[in-house]
Design a protein around this motif. Structure first.
Motif, PDB file in Angstrom:
ATOM      1  N   UNK A  91      11.343   3.697   5.665  1.00  0.00           N
ATOM      2  CA  UNK A  91      11.365   2.875   6.875  1.00  0.00           C
ATOM      3  C   UNK A  91      11.888   1.478   6.586  1.00  0.00           C
ATOM      4  N   UNK A  92      12.689   0.975   7.526  1.00  0.00           N
ATOM      5  CA  UNK A  92      13.156  -0.407   7.418  1.00  0.00           C
ATOM      6  C   UNK A  92      11.922  -1.305   7.425  1.00  0.00           C
ATOM      7  N   UNK A  93      11.901  -2.222   6.500  1.00  0.00           N
ATOM      8  CA  UNK A  93      10.768  -3.137   6.380  1.00  0.00           C
ATOM      9  C   UNK A  93       9.936  -2.816   5.162  1.00  0.00           C
ATOM     10  N   UNK A 141       0.837  -1.214   0.000  1.00  0.00           N
ATOM     11  CA  UNK A 141       0.000   0.000   0.000  1.00  0.00           C
ATOM     12  C   UNK A 141       0.869   1.260   0.000  1.00  0.00           C
ATOM     13  N   UNK A 142       1.942   1.251   0.774  1.00  0.00           N
ATOM     14  CA  UNK A 142       2.867   2.394   0.806  1.00  0.00           C
ATOM     15  C   UNK A 142       3.553   2.531  -0.553  1.00  0.00           C
ATOM     16  N   UNK A 172      11.945  -3.714  -3.960  1.00  0.00           N
ATOM     17  CA  UNK A 172      12.511  -4.484  -5.084  1.00  0.00           C
ATOM     18  C   UNK A 172      11.722  -5.770  -5.358  1.00  0.00           C
ATOM     19  N   UNK A 173      11.140  -6.359  -4.326  1.00  0.00           N
ATOM     20  CA  UNK A 173      10.296  -7.544  -4.514  1.00  0.00           C
ATOM     21  C   UNK A 173       9.063  -7.181  -5.341  1.00  0.00           C
ATOM     22  N   UNK A 174       8.435  -6.052  -5.020  1.00  0.00           N
ATOM     23  CA  UNK A 174       7.250  -5.629  -5.763  1.00  0.00           C
ATOM     24  C   UNK A 174       7.584  -5.329  -7.221  1.00  0.00           C
ATOM     25  N   UNK A 175       8.796  -4.894  -7.462  1.00  0.00           N
ATOM     26  CA  UNK A 175       9.235  -4.558  -8.816  1.00  0.00           C
ATOM     27  C   UNK A 175       9.763  -5.776  -9.582  1.00  0.00           C
ATOM     28  N   UNK A 214       3.161  10.097  -2.481  1.00  0.00           N
ATOM     29  CA  UNK A 214       3.683  10.728  -1.265  1.00  0.00           C
ATOM     30  C   UNK A 214       4.257   9.672  -0.343  1.00  0.00           C
ATOM     31  N   UNK A 215       3.965   9.787   0.929  1.00  0.00           N
ATOM     32  CA  UNK A 215       4.444   8.856   1.954  1.00  0.00           C
ATOM     33  C   UNK A 215       5.953   8.677   1.883  1.00  0.00           C
ATOM     34  N   UNK A 216       6.677   9.759   1.606  1.00  0.00           N
ATOM     35  CA  UNK A 216       8.125   9.659   1.436  1.00  0.00           C
ATOM     36  C   UNK A 216       8.839   9.198   2.697  1.00  0.00           C
TER      37      UNK A 216
END
Length: 181
Positions: free
Chosen positions: A107-109, A94-95, A115-118, A100-102
């Motif tokens: 954040x770690x995690x 979701x992030x 990279x997994x999502x990509x 935004x949500x820069x």
């Protein structure tokens, strides 16, 4: 371009802060400028004023550590595994997809899952990176906090929550008793 004009501006009215704040710490540089622009008082002056009056509060800082570093790292690894099972990948997705949500993106995690999502790594590789980065972060925190001679440390190896809490109560009682004398 970048931080150089900000550092030059800060140095004009607060050279001490300009020397003290690392140029790569852009949020602190901006905050020092904002403080001056809104209050007319430099960050350096505010720090001096805040230290001139003793704090009305008594504090007792307790830190937890492990003599056996492997125990700490195993606990971190288990915590990451629990977070993965509890939905961290979905939360990070979701992030990842949000505009935004820069800050959250750093954040770690979260950032290790991007990279997994990509499609650039497997979920297992991303999880291992989360564990490694979390262990590194814990090590940096311990290094930082060990410099503070006021922290009372509890070695948590093999202790239950109740035992840790009991030691903490003893430390606080001793510290409060010392200050009352």
């Amino acid at each position: 371009e970048g931080v150089l004009p900000l550092m030059e501006e800060l140095a004009r009215f607060d050279p001490e802060s300009a020397r003290r704040i690392h140029p790569n710490n852009i949020p602190r540089v901006i905050r020092a400028i904002e403080i001056y622009r809104t209050s007319g008082i430099t960050m350096t002056e505010q720090l001096k004023r805040s230290r001139a009056v003793p704090s009305p509060y008594r504090s007792c800082v307790i830190g937890l550590d492990y003599q056996n570093r492997r125990t700490l790292y195993d606990r971190i690894d288990r915590r990451v595994d629990d977070m993965i099972k509890s939905g961290l990948p979905e939360e990070a997705k979701r992030i990842f997809e949000a505009d935004g949500a820069q800050t959250a993106r750093q954040a770690i995690g979260y950032k290790e899952l991007f990279p997994y999502f990509q499609g650039n790594c497997t979920l297992d590789e991303a999880v291992e990176k989360i564990k490694r980065e979390t262990r590194r972060y814990a090590k940096r925190q311990l290094t930082w906090f060990r410099r503070d001679g006021e922290i009372r440390w509890i070695m948590a190896d093999g202790l239950s929550f109740s035992q840790i809490a009991g030691q903490a109560v003893q430390i606080v009682s001793k510290e409060l008793g010392r200050e009352a004398q």
